[in-house]
Design a protein around this motif. Structure first.
Motif, PDB file in Angstrom:
ATOM      1  N   GLU A 111       0.818  -1.202   0.000  1.00 36.47           N
ATOM      2  CA  GLU A 111       0.000   0.000   0.000  1.00 36.47           C
ATOM      3  C   GLU A 111       0.859   1.263   0.000  1.00 36.47           C
ATOM      4  O   GLU A 111       0.520   2.259  -0.657  1.00 36.47           O
ATOM      5  CB  GLU A 111      -0.932  -0.009   1.218  1.00 36.47           C
ATOM      6  CG  GLU A 111      -1.904   1.154   1.264  1.00 36.47           C
ATOM      7  CD  GLU A 111      -2.838   1.204   0.075  1.00 36.47           C
ATOM      8  OE1 GLU A 111      -3.299   2.312  -0.275  1.00 36.47           O
ATOM      9  OE2 GLU A 111      -3.109   0.138  -0.525  1.00 36.47           O
ATOM     10  N   ALA A 112       1.974   1.216   0.722  1.00 36.55           N
ATOM     11  CA  ALA A 112       2.877   2.379   0.754  1.00 36.55           C
ATOM     12  C   ALA A 112       3.437   2.661  -0.638  1.00 36.55           C
ATOM     13  O   ALA A 112       3.454   3.810  -1.108  1.00 36.55           O
ATOM     14  CB  ALA A 112       4.008   2.142   1.747  1.00 36.55           C
ATOM     15  N   ARG A 129       2.088   1.625  -3.420  1.00 32.89           N
ATOM     16  CA  ARG A 129       0.986   1.943  -4.323  1.00 32.89           C
ATOM     17  C   ARG A 129       0.622   3.427  -4.238  1.00 32.89           C
ATOM     18  O   ARG A 129       0.386   4.090  -5.264  1.00 32.89           O
ATOM     19  CB  ARG A 129      -0.227   1.071  -3.983  1.00 32.89           C
ATOM     20  CG  ARG A 129      -1.358   1.209  -4.987  1.00 32.89           C
ATOM     21  CD  ARG A 129      -2.497   0.261  -4.654  1.00 32.89           C
ATOM     22  NE  ARG A 129      -2.117  -1.142  -4.852  1.00 32.89           N
ATOM     23  CZ  ARG A 129      -1.922  -2.014  -3.887  1.00 32.89           C
ATOM     24  NH1 ARG A 129      -2.068  -1.632  -2.607  1.00 32.89           N
ATOM     25  NH2 ARG A 129      -1.573  -3.263  -4.142  1.00 32.89           N
ATOM     26  N   GLN A 130       0.603   3.963  -3.045  1.00 35.62           N
ATOM     27  CA  GLN A 130       0.287   5.386  -2.891  1.00 35.62           C
ATOM     28  C   GLN A 130       1.353   6.264  -3.549  1.00 35.62           C
ATOM     29  O   GLN A 130       1.023   7.267  -4.202  1.00 35.62           O
ATOM     30  CB  GLN A 130       0.160   5.723  -1.397  1.00 35.62           C
ATOM     31  CG  GLN A 130      -1.068   5.123  -0.734  1.00 35.62           C
ATOM     32  CD  GLN A 130      -1.144   5.472   0.736  1.00 35.62           C
ATOM     33  OE1 GLN A 130      -0.345   6.253   1.243  1.00 35.62           O
ATOM     34  NE2 GLN A 130      -2.117   4.895   1.439  1.00 35.62           N
ATOM     35  N   GLU A 188       0.864   6.045  -7.344  1.00 34.24           N
ATOM     36  CA  GLU A 188      -0.363   6.697  -7.792  1.00 34.24           C
ATOM     37  C   GLU A 188      -0.254   8.213  -7.741  1.00 34.24           C
ATOM     38  O   GLU A 188      -0.829   8.914  -8.583  1.00 34.24           O
ATOM     39  CB  GLU A 188      -1.549   6.209  -6.947  1.00 34.24           C
ATOM     40  CG  GLU A 188      -1.971   4.775  -7.281  1.00 34.24           C
ATOM     41  CD  GLU A 188      -3.101   4.277  -6.399  1.00 34.24           C
ATOM     42  OE1 GLU A 188      -3.364   4.951  -5.376  1.00 34.24           O
ATOM     43  OE2 GLU A 188      -3.691   3.234  -6.720  1.00 34.24           O
ATOM     44  N   VAL A 189       0.477   8.732  -6.757  1.00 32.57           N
ATOM     45  CA  VAL A 189       0.696  10.186  -6.706  1.00 32.57           C
ATOM     46  C   VAL A 189       1.460  10.638  -7.945  1.00 32.57           C
ATOM     47  O   VAL A 189       1.121  11.646  -8.595  1.00 32.57           O
ATOM     48  CB  VAL A 189       1.456  10.571  -5.421  1.00 32.57           C
ATOM     49  CG1 VAL A 189       1.968  12.013  -5.515  1.00 32.57           C
ATOM     50  CG2 VAL A 189       0.558  10.418  -4.209  1.00 32.57           C
ATOM     51  N   ASP A 237      -0.818  10.449 -10.975  1.00 29.56           N
ATOM     52  CA  ASP A 237      -1.782  11.545 -11.011  1.00 29.56           C
ATOM     53  C   ASP A 237      -1.156  12.819 -11.575  1.00 29.56           C
ATOM     54  O   ASP A 237      -1.808  13.566 -12.318  1.00 29.56           O
ATOM     55  CB  ASP A 237      -2.319  11.815  -9.604  1.00 29.56           C
ATOM     56  CG  ASP A 237      -3.301  10.742  -9.148  1.00 29.56           C
ATOM     57  OD1 ASP A 237      -3.824  10.018 -10.020  1.00 29.56           O
ATOM     58  OD2 ASP A 237      -3.525  10.626  -7.933  1.00 29.56           O
TER      59      ASP A 237
END
Length: 525
Positions: A445-446, A448-449, A452-453, A456
């Motif tokens: 999750e770390a 992935r974030q 994704e940032v 974006d």
């Protein structure tokens, strides 16, 4: 040259380079133009010692890394797509220019033999794409034009230096046609084969090296390992260096491992800039005495000869580029390769053939066997370089705008599309690792974030460009700059309070360099 004189010359080179860089940023002129002007001006400072540059120093010291660097960073796919225009320019035009200039200088300086005239023609025949591509890339010109100019410059260096070497040999021994043809085959074939051997050997050797400093040392030794033995074997050191550089740079990831690639690229960019800059300054220092007494010729003769040679160099190139269609059609794939290269594109390519550091290097290496005319030939080469840089470089922006050839934002969009694809692939791979229990969910999750940032930000840029047709820097750049600045300030405060050491300060600061938009933008410019 004594140690004190060597120090003075080194200091002059450094001062001229710094002045050129400062002025180039203010007036947005190519560095090469300012280096020529300031280098020649430095030669008139009375307190400076007289400088005589050894031909061996130029041939064996300056040329190998310059040629290797150009070959190493060649774009193979783009170069293959435009191989016909590149080859016709590099081989055909370079040969025609050499002969045309030789005939011109032989007519204007009757005392100059044909061998010396051909050597001079070979000196001013090769182009230097640095100034032209700097202008084209800054304005957003079509990438194809940049590729053709860079590819031509890479190959025509080897062609010109091969012809120069044969002409220099003819000065001392005299050639028959049969002997010259045999030597040409030996020079070309021997250089290419030896370059392939060096390239294969270095590629295999580098796989066993992980240390970044050792990687850079290997990359620095490689051009000399290719050039010097080839010359001693009677082959072309330039062709060997070009082939080795191209072979290493286009297989795998090149000489440098990922961990050291950024440092290595910076090292080579600085090294080649300093070598090219030093050539201009050394030339300015050497021609001081020639300018005072130009080989027994009047200044009117020098000016007339400079204009004549410059006119031949520029005119032959334009005529070749606009009229070589029938010749290109004879080459397999020639007609297809000319698609998209209309009259406007060919005019830009024709006027993009400025002369530069390689011409200066060849001129400075003219042997003493040339006789008393050597000094004036060196002077003429410098003046031709100056005329082509100052006369042609300012025309390129005007032509690009007039012809509508500026493709603004295309390169940046291409970079963003590539980043988007890479980030999407990384997210897909992260999901696979999580499903296979090779990474725990918290760690996944770390990552992935973080991905994704970044994704974006790329999407934000692409969406804004698609909306209005123009790219603007993402609004987050200012925020990122301020956040990095705040971290740097906190690090400095911790260091001053004694809570962290200097090593920690430097390590974390280097990590912040990769996040600072200002540092990243300057490193790419």
């Amino acid at each position: 040259m004594g140690e004190d004189r060597l120090f003075i010359v080194f200091l002059v080179v450094a001062v001229v380079v710094l002045l050129a860089r400062a002025l180039a940023g203010r007036i947005r002129a190519p560095d090469a133009i300012l280096l020529v002007l300031l280098g020649m001006a430095a030669g008139f400072v009375p307190a400076l010692p007289q400088v005589v540059v050894s031909p061996e120093l130029v041939l064996f010291g300056f040329l190998p890394p310059l040629v290797y660097h150009a070959a190493f960073f060649t774009a193979p796919r783009e170069a293959r797509a435009d191989i016909v225009p590149i080859v016709t320019l590099a081989f055909g035009l370079t040969t025609v220019t050499t002969v045309a200039v030789a005939a011109t200088i032989h007519a204007l300086l009757p005392g100059l033999g044909w061998a010396a005239a051909l050597a001079f023609g070979a000196a001013v025949a090769p182009t230097d794409a640095v100034a032209a591509t700097a202008v084209l890339q800054r304005l957003g010109a079509p990438a194809r034009l940049v590729t053709i100019l860079e590819g031509e410059s890479l190959i025509n260096d080897g062609v010109a230096l091969t012809m120069f070497g044969l002409a220099a040999e003819a000065l001392g021994t005299g050639f028959t046609f049969a002997h010259g043809a045999g030597r040409l085959a030996q020079v070309v074939v021997g250089g290419v084969l030896y370059g392939l051997v060096v390239g294969i050997a270095i590629r295999r050797f580098r796989r066993s090296i992980q240390d970044p400093i050792s990687q850079i040392i290997v990359s620095l030794v490689t051009p000399y390992l290719a050039y010097i033995p080839a010359e001693n074997f009677g082959a072309s050191g330039v062709l060997a260096t070009v082939v080795a550089g191209f072979s290493i740079g286009t297989h795998g990831e090149g000489v440098l491992q990922p961990a050291s690639r950024m440092v290595g690229n910076t090292f080579w960019r600085i090294l080649t800039f300093l070598l090219e800059s030093a050539l201009f300054v050394l030339l300015g220092l050497e021609i001081r005495e020639v300018l005072r007494r130009p080989g027994g010729h009047t200044w009117g003769d020098v000016a007339l000869t400079t204009l004549a040679v410059s006119g031949v160099v520029i005119g032959v190139r334009l005529l070749w580029e606009l009229g070589n269609g029938p010749l290109a059609d004879l080459v397999p794939g020639g007609r297809r390769s000319r698609e998209g290269l209309g009259r406007r594109q060919r005019i830009v390519i024709g006027l993009g053939g400025m002369r530069g550091a390689i011409s200066l290097a060849i001129a400075l290496s003219l042997p003493a066997a040339v006789g008393p005319e050597r000094g004036v030939l060196v002077l003429l080469t410098a003046l031709v370089v100056l005329v082509t840089l100052i006369g042609q470089a300012p025309l390129l922006p005007l032509l690009l705008r007039r012809f509508g050839l500026i493709e603004s934002d295309e390169r940046r969009r291409e970079v963003m599309v590539a980043r988007k694809a890479g980030l999407q692939a990384a997210l897909a791979r992260l999901d696979e690792l999580a499903e296979e229990d090779e990474v725990d969910e918290r760690t996944a999750e770390a990552f992935r974030q973080m991905l994704e940032v970044r994704l974006d930000r790329v999407r934000y840029f692409l969406d804004r460009q698609d909306a209005d047709g123009r790219s603007r820097p993402p609004g987050g750049r200012h925020v990122r700059t301020e956040l990095v600045r705040a971290q740097r300030a906190k690090l400095t405060a911790l260091y001053r309070k004694g809570r962290i050491g200097a090593g920690t300060l430097r390590e974390v600061s280097r990590e912040l360099d990769f996040e600072d938009p200002v540092v990243i933008r300057k490193s790419r410019s």
